[in-house]
Design an enzyme around this catalytic site. Structure first.
Site, PDB file in Angstrom:
ATOM      1  N   SER A  17       0.476  -1.329   0.220  1.00  0.00           N
ATOM      2  CA  SER A  17      -0.185  -0.091  -0.058  1.00  0.00           C
ATOM      3  C   SER A  17       0.869   1.422   0.205  1.00  0.00           C
ATOM      4  O   SER A  17       1.903   1.342   0.595  1.00  0.00           O
ATOM      5  CB  SER A  17      -0.121   0.165   1.096  1.00  0.00           C
ATOM      6  OG  SER A  17      -1.690   0.994   1.398  1.00  0.00           O
ATOM      7  N   TYR A  30      -1.790   0.882  10.711  1.00  0.00           N
ATOM      8  CA  TYR A  30      -1.657  -0.084   9.527  1.00  0.00           C
ATOM      9  C   TYR A  30      -0.677   0.397   8.336  1.00  0.00           C
ATOM     10  O   TYR A  30      -0.061  -0.091   8.071  1.00  0.00           O
ATOM     11  CB  TYR A  30      -3.368   0.382   8.441  1.00  0.00           C
ATOM     12  CG  TYR A  30      -2.992   0.302   7.762  1.00  0.00           C
ATOM     13  CD1 TYR A  30      -3.341  -1.029   6.656  1.00  0.00           C
ATOM     14  CD2 TYR A  30      -2.612   0.795   6.373  1.00  0.00           C
ATOM     15  CE1 TYR A  30      -3.758  -1.974   5.517  1.00  0.00           C
ATOM     16  CE2 TYR A  30      -3.043   0.880   4.908  1.00  0.00           C
ATOM     17  CZ  TYR A  30      -3.911  -0.579   4.661  1.00  0.00           C
ATOM     18  OH  TYR A  30      -3.603  -1.124   3.143  1.00  0.00           O
TER      19      TYR A  30
END
Length: 427
Positions: A17, A30
């Site tokens: 990501s 995250y």
């Protein structure tokens, strides 16, 4: 992986990501996990590359996904503005496009790249008006209380922490007029944390000529190229900087100099090349400056200066200055040699922003914004001997967004004070 190492051939493509590469609110856990994933891929990729196994990561972002980007989200004007700013194509990627990227990295055509993180966002992630050496801490003159950087809510994108710098420089004296010189230089800086690049190459030249006993001209030019690896280039345009300065000598008892500076939006040299108020290493600027120095007594001197700054290129929609924006900066300073060992100084800096029209940073509804900055700095220095001295400084700062852009102290303004001390000892 063991089987790949045994047969000395293999490809591993990890889906990650872009959150690992840039800060974002409410994503600390995250982002930490994704950052660890990217670091793991980088370490493993370097470790196994000599055995012909390539491990790379695709940092996904802005991909069609009903869970995150449903029709109601895609219809939001703010989301459309985000795509226009971050993705050159101005749209979400399809899953098939990301898949083709993965197929390419897993193909026999890729045998050189290893341990790399590639952003699948249709952009290199390179910034406008955010130099490598970086604007400083966030939140003053910010549009959303701290996520974006002042003074135009410039996004923190792409900065690298430089850990190695090497370079060459040569100067040649010339027998021209009263004396002259030319010089060339080249540097290479590498580091970590850069989004879309791993190094910055800088080439430059400077020249100076003594036109008369009191008049001197100096000029500098530099160009940067952000790159990946030994040969890869990321930005090859809009990355020049020019600086010319004319020293006119003493006129009516005043030492006068004037200059002109131009810095492109994507000029990215590491180091420090100046500031405007609290905007360090400004880019996408140009304009003239003037400095005056006057000796009031044999031990006291006065310095006055002014800068007029406007945009090098129209980047109002890309978190930078636009064609109608202007910045006015004024400087004043007084230095006093109290004794052979003690010096004192007081300096003032004022900055007036004249932002006209819509900006990506301040919204389409705002047509005129005039933030101001003021700084007063008191200084003192004491020289114990040739090998030791101490310097003390105290600064008062004031920011006023005039009802807009200012974070920290509410919309009305923000004030601070700071004290510094420096001790220098030579051995």
């Amino acid at each position: 992986l063991p089987q790949m190492l045994e047969r000395r051939a293999g490809k591993i493509v990890v889906m990650g990501s872009a959150t690992a590469l840039r800060g974002q609110k409410r994503t600390a856990t995250y982002a930490s996990a994704r950052g660890a994933q990217a670091s793991f891929v980088r370490a493993v990729g370097v470790e196994v590359a000599p055995r012909n196994v390539q491990v790379n990561l695709i940092a996904q972002n802005f991909v069609e996904n009903p869970m995150y980007y449903g029709p109601e989200v895609q219809a939001l004007p703010a989301f459309q503005a985000l795509l226009a700013r971050e993705v050159p194509a101005g749209r979400l990627a399809t899953p098939q496009e990301d898949a083709l990227f993965a197929v390419f990295l897993a193909s026999s055509e890729v045998n050189f790249f290893a341990g790399q993180t590639s952003r699948a966002t249709g952009t290199d992630g390179m910034p406008y008006a955010v130099p490598a050496a970086g604007a400083s801490t966030s939140a003053i003159f910010a549009a959303d209380g701290g996520q974006l950087a002042k003074p135009l809510a410039m996004v923190y994108v792409g900065q690298a922490i430089v850990d190695q710098v090497g370079g060459l420089e040569a100067k040649l004296p010339l027998n021209v007029a009263g004396g002259a010189h030319v010089g060339v230089r080249a540097t290479l800086a590498t580091g970590t944390g850069g989004v879309g690049f791993t190094n910055v190459q800088t080439i430059g030249a400077d020249a100076g000529v003594k036109l008369s006993d009191s008049v001197n001209f100096t000029g500098e030019w530099a160009k940067t190229n952000t790159g990946t690896g030994r040969l890869g280039s990321v930005n090859v345009h809009e990355n020049n900087a020019f600086n010319g300065n004319l020293t006119l000598g003493t006129i009516l008892g005043v030492d006068l100099s004037a200059g002109y500076k131009y810095i492109d939006p994507l000029f990215y040299a590491p180091g420090y090349w100046g500031k405007i108020g609290n905007w360090y290493n400004p880019t996408n600027i140009q304009g003239p400056s003037v400095r005056l120095n006057k000796g009031l007594t044999s031990k006291m001197g006065l310095t006055l200066g002014g800068d007029y700054v406007f945009a090098a290129r129209d980047r109002a929609a890309a978190y930078s200055l636009g064609k109608d924006d202007e910045i006015y900066r004024a400087l004043a300073g007084l230095k006093w040699d109290v004794s052979e060992s003690l010096t004192a100084s007081v300096d003032w800096e004022g900055v007036y922003w004249k932002l006209q029209g819509a900006h990506g940073a301040i919204g389409t509804a705002t047509t005129k914004v005039h933030p101001t900055e003021q700084y007063i700095t008191l200084g003192a220095g004491y020289k114990w001997n040739e090998a030791a001295n101490i310097k003390l400084g105290y600064q008062l700062g004031s920011f006023d967004g005039h009802g807009f852009l200012t974070a920290g102290g509410g919309l009305g303004g923000y004030n601070y004070n700071a004290f510094t001390s420096t001790v220098n000892v030579k051995f």
